[in-house]
Design a protein around this motif. Structure first.
Motif, PDB file in Angstrom:
ATOM      1  N   TYR A 100       0.550  -1.224  -0.071  1.00 26.01           N
ATOM      2  CA  TYR A 100      -0.430  -0.268   0.202  1.00 26.01           C
ATOM      3  C   TYR A 100       0.991   1.312  -0.017  1.00 26.01           C
ATOM      4  CZ  TYR A 100      -2.544  -3.864   1.276  1.00 26.01           C
ATOM      5  OH  TYR A 100      -3.301  -4.778   1.061  1.00 26.01           O
TER       6      TYR A 100
ATOM      7  N   ASN B  30      -5.903  -0.344   6.193  1.00 24.70           N
ATOM      8  CA  ASN B  30      -4.051  -0.961   5.617  1.00 24.70           C
ATOM      9  C   ASN B  30      -3.479   0.112   6.184  1.00 24.70           C
ATOM     10  OD1 ASN B  30      -5.446  -3.336   4.152  1.00 24.70           O
ATOM     11  ND2 ASN B  30      -5.660  -2.010   2.471  1.00 24.70           N
ATOM     12  N   SER B  31      -3.503   1.308   6.178  1.00 23.58           N
ATOM     13  CA  SER B  31      -2.461   2.507   6.402  1.00 23.58           C
ATOM     14  C   SER B  31      -3.774   3.566   6.450  1.00 23.58           C
ATOM     15  CB  SER B  31      -1.762   2.259   5.037  1.00 23.58           C
ATOM     16  OG  SER B  31      -2.187   3.112   4.365  1.00 23.58           O
ATOM     17  N   PRO B  50       1.720   3.559   8.503  1.00 26.45           N
ATOM     18  CA  PRO B  50       0.632   2.862   8.432  1.00 26.45           C
ATOM     19  C   PRO B  50       0.996   1.668   9.454  1.00 26.45           C
ATOM     20  CG  PRO B  50       1.714   2.801   6.242  1.00 26.45           C
ATOM     21  CD  PRO B  50       2.948   3.654   6.913  1.00 26.45           C
ATOM     22  N   GLU B  90      -6.600   4.286   4.802  1.00 29.92           N
ATOM     23  CA  GLU B  90      -6.994   3.059   3.421  1.00 29.92           C
ATOM     24  C   GLU B  90      -7.800   1.927   4.160  1.00 29.92           C
ATOM     25  OE1 GLU B  90      -2.866   3.257   0.181  1.00 29.92           O
ATOM     26  OE2 GLU B  90      -3.436   1.073   1.222  1.00 29.92           O
ATOM     27  N   SER B  92      -9.638  -1.685   4.563  1.00 23.49           N
ATOM     28  CA  SER B  92      -8.711  -2.725   4.137  1.00 23.49           C
ATOM     29  C   SER B  92      -9.834  -3.277   3.283  1.00 23.49           C
ATOM     30  CB  SER B  92      -8.964  -3.642   5.730  1.00 23.49           C
ATOM     31  OG  SER B  92      -8.225  -3.401   6.534  1.00 23.49           O
ATOM     32  N   GLY B  96      -6.340  -0.885  -1.128  1.00 27.23           N
ATOM     33  CA  GLY B  96      -5.398   0.124  -1.964  1.00 27.23           C
ATOM     34  C   GLY B  96      -5.789   0.839  -1.902  1.00 27.23           C
TER      35      GLY B  96
END
Lengths: 114, 111
Positions: A100, B30-31, B50, B90, B92, B96
């Motif tokens: 990512y 995710n981040s 993240p 972001e 999950s 992304g």
């Protein structure tokens, strides 16, 4: 170094008129590209993303369309503007390599629909 | 409801004071990123974080992914820190391909 350019800087358009906004990224090959929109006083919303030439996914429907005619170019357009299209449009890019990635934003285009 | 909750909505500081901005997420992520939004609207990435703690000058970001939260600490605030700070995640489920933004914290630093 990579640069992201958006055009025009600002537009004043009439309701019902067509619109085309552009975004170009230089210095990166095959970036992911994104369009975001922010109404005055509102929250930034993602409109579209593209991971490759010719492929665009819609995230939010706002009677707008997007195209990616070249690897480094992303276009946002509509045939007929609505008052609700007014706001600030931002283009962004990221790299996608299986992890990512951070997104980087262009300077934006301010659109006023009258 | 809002997937990204930022607090406080606004903050007034005297130069030299410290501040902490919070971001809470209602879904797994995710981040996340912290941005500074200029008065004209353009965004500057402050941190891509993240997880863990990152520092840049007087700014420190701490993200705890499992607890779905992140903070931005401003130490010894200066007038030039004034502006709007946005956090974005972001999720999950998006793999992304999306950033979901909070509504922002407006920081005003006076002399």
């Amino acid at each position: 170094a990579q640069t992201i350019h958006q055009w025009p800087v600002a537009e004043i358009k009439a309701v019902g008129s067509p619109l085309s906004l552009g975004c170009t990224i230089k210095g990166k090959s095959s970036p992911n590209l994104y369009w975001y929109w922010q109404a005055t006083g509102g929250t930034l919303q993602q409109l579209f993303y593209s991971i490759t030439v010719g492929q665009v996914e819609s995230v939010v429907q706002l009677n707008l369309s997007a195209s990616r005619p070249k690897d480094d170019q992303f276009i946002l357009s509509t045939e007929k503007l609505l008052l609700s299209h007014s706001g600030f449009y931002l283009c962004a890019w990221s790299l996608w390599g299986g992890v990512y990635a951070e997104q980087f934003f262009g300077p934006g285009t301010r659109l006023t629909v009258l | 409801g809002q997937q990204v909750q930022q607090s406080p909505t606004s903050l007034v500081l005297q130069e030299g004071e410290n501040a902490e901005l919070q971001c809470n997420f209602s879904t797994s992520l995710n981040s996340m990123q912290w941005f500074y939004q200029r008065p004209g609207g353009s965004l500057i990435s402050v941190f891509y974080n993240p997880s863990g703690t990152k520092q840049s000058g007087r700014l420190t970001s701490t993200t705890v992914i499992k607890e779905r939260r992140s903070s931005l600490h401003i130490s010894s605030s200066q007038i030039t820190d004034s502006g709007t700070y946005l956090c974005a995640m972001e999720p999950s489920y998006q793999g992304g391909r999306a950033l979901i933004f909070g509504t922002g914290t407006t920081v005003s630093v006076s002399p």
